[in-house]
Design a protein around this motif. Structure first.
Motif, PDB file in Angstrom:
ATOM      1  N   ALA A 219      45.338  -2.351  85.248  1.00 29.43           N
ATOM      2  CA  ALA A 219      45.687  -2.879  86.498  1.00 29.43           C
ATOM      3  C   ALA A 219      47.395  -2.203  86.661  1.00 29.43           C
ATOM      4  N   VAL A 220      48.273  -2.384  85.782  1.00 29.31           N
ATOM      5  CA  VAL A 220      49.534  -2.065  85.938  1.00 29.31           C
ATOM      6  C   VAL A 220      49.648  -0.549  86.331  1.00 29.31           C
ATOM      7  N   LEU A 221      48.595   0.387  85.526  1.00 30.23           N
ATOM      8  CA  LEU A 221      48.546   1.765  85.629  1.00 30.23           C
ATOM      9  C   LEU A 221      48.057   2.148  86.812  1.00 30.23           C
ATOM     10  N   VAL A 224      50.842   1.503  89.566  1.00 31.50           N
ATOM     11  CA  VAL A 224      51.998   2.510  89.752  1.00 31.50           C
ATOM     12  C   VAL A 224      51.544   3.818  90.008  1.00 31.50           C
ATOM     13  N   THR A 225      50.348   4.206  89.736  1.00 29.74           N
ATOM     14  CA  THR A 225      49.818   5.355  90.486  1.00 29.74           C
ATOM     15  C   THR A 225      49.711   5.554  92.005  1.00 29.74           C
ATOM     16  N   ILE A 274      58.358  -2.937  85.424  1.00 29.61           N
ATOM     17  CA  ILE A 274      56.857  -3.383  85.317  1.00 29.61           C
ATOM     18  C   ILE A 274      56.473  -3.107  83.782  1.00 29.61           C
ATOM     19  N   PHE A 275      56.798  -1.676  83.550  1.00 29.59           N
ATOM     20  CA  PHE A 275      56.285  -1.311  82.076  1.00 29.59           C
ATOM     21  C   PHE A 275      56.728  -2.069  81.122  1.00 29.59           C
ATOM     22  N   LEU A 276      57.921  -2.584  81.259  1.00 25.25           N
ATOM     23  CA  LEU A 276      58.759  -3.327  80.092  1.00 25.25           C
ATOM     24  C   LEU A 276      58.117  -4.590  80.181  1.00 25.25           C
ATOM     25  N   VAL A 277      57.957  -5.351  81.351  1.00 24.55           N
ATOM     26  CA  VAL A 277      57.248  -6.820  80.876  1.00 24.55           C
ATOM     27  C   VAL A 277      56.103  -6.616  80.569  1.00 24.55           C
ATOM     28  N   ALA A 278      55.067  -5.513  80.927  1.00 26.46           N
ATOM     29  CA  ALA A 278      53.834  -5.396  80.251  1.00 26.46           C
ATOM     30  C   ALA A 278      53.838  -5.171  78.723  1.00 26.46           C
TER      31      ALA A 278
END
Length: 287
Positions: A219-221, A224-225, A274-278
Motif C-alpha cells: 500500500a505504501v509503495l 508513493v508510485t 512515509i518510508f521511515l514510519v513504515a
C-alpha cells in the motif's frame, strides 16, 4: 568389591572433532575492497546530490533558479501554500494517490492470494503477465492509456487518474504480498476451518494479520508510485484537473516558477517520512 576399569578405545579410533562455534566462525568477514567502498560512495553521492541542491534552493530569496541560493527566506513555501494552483494540484494528487493505493492494494492482494493457489505453467504465465506494467516503459503505457481513455471519455477525470495509477501500482502490491505469502503456513487455515470458520472469517482473522506487513508495504509503495507519477498524468491532464507532478513540470517548462524547489523539498521529506514510519512500524512488530 573390585573396581571395574572403563573400556579402552581402540588405538586407531579417530580423534574427536572440535566444532568451532558459530559465533567465532561467522564473526570473521572478508575485508571490503577499496574499489567497492569508492563505488558505494559515488552512488550515494549521485543519489543524494539532487536533494542537497534542491532543499537549499527552497530557502532562497531569488525569483528564479539560482544555486548557490541568495539569502534566506520562506517566500517560496509561502507562495506554495497560498497559491490556488499549487494547492489544487496537491489536493488532487493526495486524493488520486489514496484512492489508487486503496484500489491497487485490494486488487494486488486478491491476485496474490489467487496465484498462491495455482501451480505450474499457468501460475508463472499469469504472474509474468501481471508484471508487464513494471517492465514496460512509461511512455508506452501512457500512450495506450490515453488512446483507451479518450474513447471512454476518462481523460482529465478523477476516475481515469485512479484507474491508470492503480493499474501501474498493482504489480508492486502483488510482489509484496506474494513474498509475505511465501512464509505463510496453510495449516492455520485448515485449523480455522476445522473450528467452523467460514473462508471470509478465516481470511480476516488468520490470513490478513499474518500477511499484514506485506499488504502495508504494498500500500505504501502504491501510494508513493501514484503520488510521484508524471508521464501518464501528463497525458491525462486537463485544464480543470491536474496533479502536483504536472504542475511542477509546468513550472519548469512554461512558467519558470522557483516554487518547484519548495514543492520538491516537501515531496522528498514526505516520502522519506512515509518510508521511515513504515520501517519503524515493521521493526517494532518484529520485536
Amino acid at each position: 568389591m573390585t573396581a571395574v576399569a572403563p573400556p579402552r578405545e581402540p588405538a586407531d579410533a579417530p580423534a574427536p572433532v572440535r566444532r568451532r562455534g558459530l559465533r567465532g566462525r561467522r564473526g570473521r568477514t572478508d575485508p571490503v575492497p577499496v574499489w567497492l567502498w569508492v563505488a558505494g560512495v559515488v552512488v550515494a553521492v549521485y543519489l543524494v546530490l539532487p536533494t542537497l541542491i534542491v532543499i537549499p534552493m527552497s530557502f532562497s530569496e531569488a525569483t528564479t533558479f539560482v544555486f548557490p541560493p541568495k539569502g534566506n527566506s520562506l517566500w517560496l513555501y509561502r507562495n506554495f501554500f497560498t497559491n490556488d494552483r499549487w494547492l489544487d494540484a496537491l489536493r488532487n494528487s493526495l486524493i488520486v494517490a489514496v484512492l489508487a493505493a486503496g484500489l491497487a492494494t485490494v486488487v494486488g492482494t486478491a491476485a496474490a492470494l489467487g496465484l498462491d493457489q495455482l501451480r505450474g505453467r499457468v501460475a508463472r504465465l499469469v504472474r509474468s503477465a501481471l508484471m508487464f506494467p513494471i517492465l514496460t516503459p512509461s511512455i508506452v503505457i501512457a500512450t495506450a492509456v490515453y488512446i483507451s481513455f479518450l474513447r471512454w471519455h476518462l481523460t482529465g477525470t478523477l476516475t481515469g487518474y485512479v484507474l491508470a495509477h492503480a493499474a501501474l501500482a498493482s504489480p508492486l502490491v502483488l510482489v509484496s504480498v506474494t513474498s509475505a505469502l511465501a512464509t505463510f503456513d496453510a495449516t492455520y487455515l485448515r485449523a480455522s476451518a476445522s473450528l467452523g470458520a467460514s473462508p471470509w472469517r478465516a481470511f480476516v482473522t488468520v490470513t490478513l494479520p499474518l500477511i499484514s506487513r506485506g499488504v502495508a508495504t504494498g500500500a505504501v509503495l502504491a501510494f508513493v508510485t501514484s503520488f510521484d507519477e508524471v508521464v501518464i498524468a501528463l497525458f491525462l491532464r486537463s485544464p480543470k484537473f491536474q496533479t502536483l507532478p504536472v504542475q511542477m513540470y509546468n513550472s519548469v517548462v512554461v512558467d519558470i516558477d522557483p516554487t518547484i524547489a519548495a514543492s520538491s523539498s516537501l515531496i522528498v521529506v514526505t516520502v522519506s517520512l512515509i518510508f521511515l514510519v513504515a520501517l519503524l512500524a515493521g521493526a517494532r512488530k518484529r520485536r
